[in-house]
Design a protein around this motif. Structure first.
Motif, PDB file in Angstrom:
ATOM      1  N   PRO A  25      -0.536   3.625  -5.277  1.00  0.00           N
ATOM      2  CA  PRO A  25      -0.915   2.849  -4.088  1.00  0.00           C
ATOM      3  C   PRO A  25      -1.932   1.755  -4.407  1.00  0.00           C
ATOM      4  CG  PRO A  25      -0.914   5.196  -3.596  1.00  0.00           C
ATOM      5  CD  PRO A  25      -0.752   5.070  -5.086  1.00  0.00           C
ATOM      6  N   ASN A  87      -3.181 -12.774  -3.517  1.00  0.00           N
ATOM      7  CA  ASN A  87      -3.046 -11.371  -3.119  1.00  0.00           C
ATOM      8  C   ASN A  87      -3.042 -11.333  -1.598  1.00  0.00           C
ATOM      9  OD1 ASN A  87      -5.849 -11.510  -2.250  1.00  0.00           O
ATOM     10  ND2 ASN A  87      -6.337 -11.429  -4.428  1.00  0.00           N
ATOM     11  N   MET A  88      -2.820 -10.160  -1.044  1.00  0.00           N
ATOM     12  CA  MET A  88      -2.741 -10.041   0.413  1.00  0.00           C
ATOM     13  C   MET A  88      -4.062 -10.442   1.072  1.00  0.00           C
ATOM     14  SD  MET A  88      -3.933  -7.959   2.936  1.00  0.00           S
ATOM     15  CE  MET A  88      -3.530  -7.631   4.626  1.00  0.00           C
ATOM     16  N   THR A  89      -5.183 -10.022   0.464  1.00  0.00           N
ATOM     17  CA  THR A  89      -6.482 -10.270   1.102  1.00  0.00           C
ATOM     18  C   THR A  89      -6.747 -11.769   1.221  1.00  0.00           C
ATOM     19  OG1 THR A  89      -7.277  -8.224   0.093  1.00  0.00           O
ATOM     20  CG2 THR A  89      -8.940  -9.698   1.001  1.00  0.00           C
ATOM     21  N   HIS A 116      -5.967  -0.729   6.281  1.00  0.00           N
ATOM     22  CA  HIS A 116      -6.770  -1.129   5.118  1.00  0.00           C
ATOM     23  C   HIS A 116      -7.733  -2.220   5.597  1.00  0.00           C
ATOM     24  CE1 HIS A 116      -7.570  -3.264   1.308  1.00  0.00           C
ATOM     25  NE2 HIS A 116      -7.107  -2.205   0.655  1.00  0.00           N
ATOM     26  N   ALA A 118      -8.456  -4.964   4.505  1.00  0.00           N
ATOM     27  CA  ALA A 118      -7.969  -6.344   4.350  1.00  0.00           C
ATOM     28  C   ALA A 118      -7.234  -6.839   5.595  1.00  0.00           C
ATOM     29  CB  ALA A 118      -7.057  -6.444   3.126  1.00  0.00           C
ATOM     30  N   ALA A 167       2.406   0.708   6.674  1.00  0.00           N
ATOM     31  CA  ALA A 167       2.148   2.076   6.196  1.00  0.00           C
ATOM     32  C   ALA A 167       0.698   2.160   5.724  1.00  0.00           C
ATOM     33  CB  ALA A 167       3.086   2.427   5.053  1.00  0.00           C
ATOM     34  N   ASN A 169      -2.403   2.980   3.485  1.00  0.00           N
ATOM     35  CA  ASN A 169      -2.611   3.149   2.032  1.00  0.00           C
ATOM     36  C   ASN A 169      -3.332   4.446   1.710  1.00  0.00           C
ATOM     37  OD1 ASN A 169      -5.129   2.070   3.077  1.00  0.00           O
ATOM     38  ND2 ASN A 169      -5.776   1.861   0.955  1.00  0.00           N
ATOM     39  N   ASP A 194       0.529  -5.935   7.959  1.00  0.00           N
ATOM     40  CA  ASP A 194       0.195  -5.678   6.558  1.00  0.00           C
ATOM     41  C   ASP A 194       1.226  -4.685   6.011  1.00  0.00           C
ATOM     42  OD1 ASP A 194      -0.749  -4.728   4.179  1.00  0.00           O
ATOM     43  OD2 ASP A 194      -2.697  -4.072   4.940  1.00  0.00           O
ATOM     44  N   VAL A 196       1.726  -4.151   2.725  1.00  0.00           N
ATOM     45  CA  VAL A 196       1.446  -3.921   1.296  1.00  0.00           C
ATOM     46  C   VAL A 196       1.891  -2.527   0.860  1.00  0.00           C
ATOM     47  CG1 VAL A 196      -0.424  -3.635  -0.376  1.00  0.00           C
ATOM     48  CG2 VAL A 196      -0.441  -5.593   1.151  1.00  0.00           C
ATOM     49  N   GLN A 197       1.639  -1.516   1.693  1.00  0.00           N
ATOM     50  CA  GLN A 197       1.958  -0.150   1.243  1.00  0.00           C
ATOM     51  C   GLN A 197       3.364   0.289   1.615  1.00  0.00           C
ATOM     52  OE1 GLN A 197       0.428   1.898  -0.807  1.00  0.00           O
ATOM     53  NE2 GLN A 197      -1.371   0.610  -1.064  1.00  0.00           N
ATOM     54  N   SER A 217       2.115  -7.451  -1.453  1.00  0.00           N
ATOM     55  CA  SER A 217       1.581  -7.814  -2.767  1.00  0.00           C
ATOM     56  C   SER A 217       2.504  -7.290  -3.852  1.00  0.00           C
ATOM     57  CB  SER A 217       0.205  -7.158  -2.961  1.00  0.00           C
ATOM     58  OG  SER A 217      -0.773  -7.888  -2.284  1.00  0.00           O
ATOM     59  N   TYR A 219       2.089  -6.659  -6.997  1.00  0.00           N
ATOM     60  CA  TYR A 219       1.635  -5.657  -7.967  1.00  0.00           C
ATOM     61  C   TYR A 219       1.742  -4.245  -7.408  1.00  0.00           C
ATOM     62  CZ  TYR A 219      -2.922  -5.146  -5.638  1.00  0.00           C
ATOM     63  OH  TYR A 219      -3.923  -4.877  -4.732  1.00  0.00           O
ATOM     64  N   LYS A 220       2.085  -4.149  -6.123  1.00  0.00           N
ATOM     65  CA  LYS A 220       2.340  -2.819  -5.546  1.00  0.00           C
ATOM     66  C   LYS A 220       3.837  -2.527  -5.575  1.00  0.00           C
ATOM     67  CE  LYS A 220      -1.861  -2.681  -3.395  1.00  0.00           C
ATOM     68  NZ  LYS A 220      -2.990  -1.854  -3.747  1.00  0.00           N
TER      69      LYS A 220
HETATM   70  C1  PLP Z   1      -2.415  -1.490   2.891  1.00  0.00           C
HETATM   71  C2  PLP Z   1      -3.107  -2.489   2.019  1.00  0.00           C
HETATM   72  N1  PLP Z   1      -3.378  -3.689   2.524  1.00  0.00           N
HETATM   73  C3  PLP Z   1      -3.993  -4.635   1.807  1.00  0.00           C
HETATM   74  C4  PLP Z   1      -4.373  -4.402   0.514  1.00  0.00           C
HETATM   75  C5  PLP Z   1      -5.047  -5.497  -0.241  1.00  0.00           C
HETATM   76  O1  PLP Z   1      -4.108  -6.034  -1.092  1.00  0.00           O
HETATM   77  P1  PLP Z   1      -4.511  -7.142  -2.173  1.00  0.00           P
HETATM   78  O2  PLP Z   1      -5.122  -6.406  -3.310  1.00  0.00           O
HETATM   79  O3  PLP Z   1      -3.189  -7.752  -2.524  1.00  0.00           O
HETATM   80  O4  PLP Z   1      -5.425  -8.072  -1.541  1.00  0.00           O
HETATM   81  C6  PLP Z   1      -4.120  -3.164  -0.066  1.00  0.00           C
HETATM   82  C7  PLP Z   1      -4.553  -2.887  -1.435  1.00  0.00           C
HETATM   83  O5  PLP Z   1      -4.657  -1.760  -1.848  1.00  0.00           O
HETATM   84  C8  PLP Z   1      -3.462  -2.187   0.700  1.00  0.00           C
HETATM   85  O6  PLP Z   1      -3.198  -0.992   0.205  1.00  0.00           O
END
Ligand code: PLP
Length: 419
Positions: A25, A87-89, A116, A118, A167, A169, A194, A196-197, A217, A219-220
């Protein structure tokens, strides 16, 4: 062909060592097609945009293809709806600031405690800057799910933006994003998701969900460190971007500020090619349903790949929940009902009576099991559950390249560590 995890693992060169990667994750290992794309980009195409020479033309072709592939992955209606970034943030800080231009003092913004940070802090900062109010949607602590009644109550206050996750994280909970989007739209809010997860675990369809924005993102999901944002074409078009004057006013470039991480974006394309491969190898059982849903070509292969992965991951979830629950003193925070595995991804977080999560992660790490501990930036959940001072939780995050045997061995190690 039925799902063959050994064949899958051969696509990940970094897995060729004794460690058991359950830290996914926070970032997955990279698939070989993604690595190859990065190398090829740097060796054969490395150049800036729109030059009158070969490497620049090749570079632009690869970057265009990456937007197109990402649009296919999310089922966006066109490549211009995809914006790449660090990245997402960073993308969320950028887009929230852009959206803030249309907000007035006193406007409401909805965020959730399941998210998360972010997808929380950027909106807090907007609220601070613009004099807006944050509406916090609570969670059901026992179930580890969003409190849907509280979500509906927050919508009664007519937020201009509703930001929520696909989802969690930390807990692995999957939100009913299509329903939440409809509720938020009916209340007049723009929807920012979001994902990402969720992206490494299941098929995403932004047109079906109907959201205005969705971020993830790479890298996930088995690619390099890069982020991607989807925005509805009309929404993105009407927004005024923070950009420098000579940069293009066209989509997606007006939001892709400065020179991008071209090799990273090429790597995203490679990660998506890997997911296509997964679909072609193991997706025979799912292909008919997706074809009937109207998918073809790369979109079909990607959807089928993600479904094949999802079916295998249910076995991982079932096994992992059973293993953790079998060890006395453990408590899983989140969905544990094996009849509702659709409501979670295989990320499982737990606490152990009287034990420090950091110590547990540390000892597991020494035994070669890589796991995370703490709040993992899901600060609001850990605060709400009253676990911040106790060090949060231990998080185990398998993905489709982990094996049932790895989970068995993890269980044995956990038992030892807990004792
Ligand atoms: C659900 C979720 N949102 C956002 C992020 C932030 O992602 P990034 O590292 O691409 O900024 C993460 C990173 O772990 C995440 O798990």
């Amino acid at each position: 062909m039925t799902y063959d995890v050994n064949l899958v693992r051969q696509q990940f060169p970094s897995l060729d060592r004794p460690a058991v990667f359950l830290d996914n994750p926070a970032g997955t290992q990279i698939a070989k097609p993604s690595l190859d794309r990065i190398n090829r980009y740097l060796l054969e195409c490395n150049a800036n945009h729109e030059g009158r020479f070969e490497t620049s033309r090749r570079s632009d072709e690869v970057l265009y293809e990456a937007h197109a592939a990402m649009a296919d992955f999310l089922n966006a209606s066109r490549p211009e709806e995809i914006i790449f970034g660090n990245n997402m943030t960073t993308l969320t800080l950028h887009m929230s600031r852009t959206l803030a231009r249309n907000l007035q003092p006193g406007d409401n913004i909805l965020v959730t405690r399941l998210d998360h940070d972010a997808n929380i802090s950027p909106w807090m900062l907007v609220a601070e800057d613009k004099g807006c109010n944050l509406l916090w949607v609570d969670i059901d602590v026992e179930q580890g799910k969003l409190d849907l009644d509280d979500f509906a109550r927050a919508l009664d206050r007519k937020p201009k933006i509703a930001a929520f996750g696909y989802a969690s994280n930390l807990l692995g909970t999957v939100n009913p994003v299509k329903m939440l989007t409809k509720m938020a739209h009916d209340a007049g809010a723009l929807v920012y998701i979001d994902a990402v997860q969720y992206a490494p675990h299941g098929p995403i369809d932004v047109q079906d969900i109907g959201c205005d924005f969705l971020v993830c993102s790479s890298y996930k999901f088995f690619g390099p460190h890069a982020g991607a944002l989807y925005g509805k074409y009309d929404r993105l078009s009407e927004l005024k971007a923070y950009k420098v004057r000579p940069a293009s006013n066209e989509l997606p470039y007006k939001f892709e500020t400065g020179t991008q991480n071209h090799e990273g974006i090429a790597g995203v394309l490679g990660a998506l090619e890997y997911l296509q491969w997964l679909g072609m190898q193991f997706g025979a059982g799912q292909v008919q349903a997706w074809r009937e849903a109207g998918f073809s070509g790369r979109r079909l292969e990607l959807k089928v790949g993600m479904s094949a992965m999802q079916a295998y991951e249910k076995e991982l979830s079932r096994k992992l929940i059973g293993i953790v629950q079998s060890i006395s003193g453990t408590r899983i925070h989140g969905v544990t009902d094996l009849d509702h595995l659709d409501e979670r991804v295989p990320t499982v977080s737990f606490t152990v009576d009287g034990k420090d999560p950091e110590r547990i992660a540390d000892e597991l790490g020494r035994l070669g099991f890589y796991v995370w501990n703490g709040h993992n930036y899901a600060l609001a959940i850990v605060e709400r559950m009253g676990l911040l001072d106790a060090g949060g939780m231990v998080r185990i995050g398998p993905v489709h390249y982990n094996t049932l045997d790895e989970l068995e061995r993890f269980g044995e190690a956990l038992e030892k560590v807990v004792k």
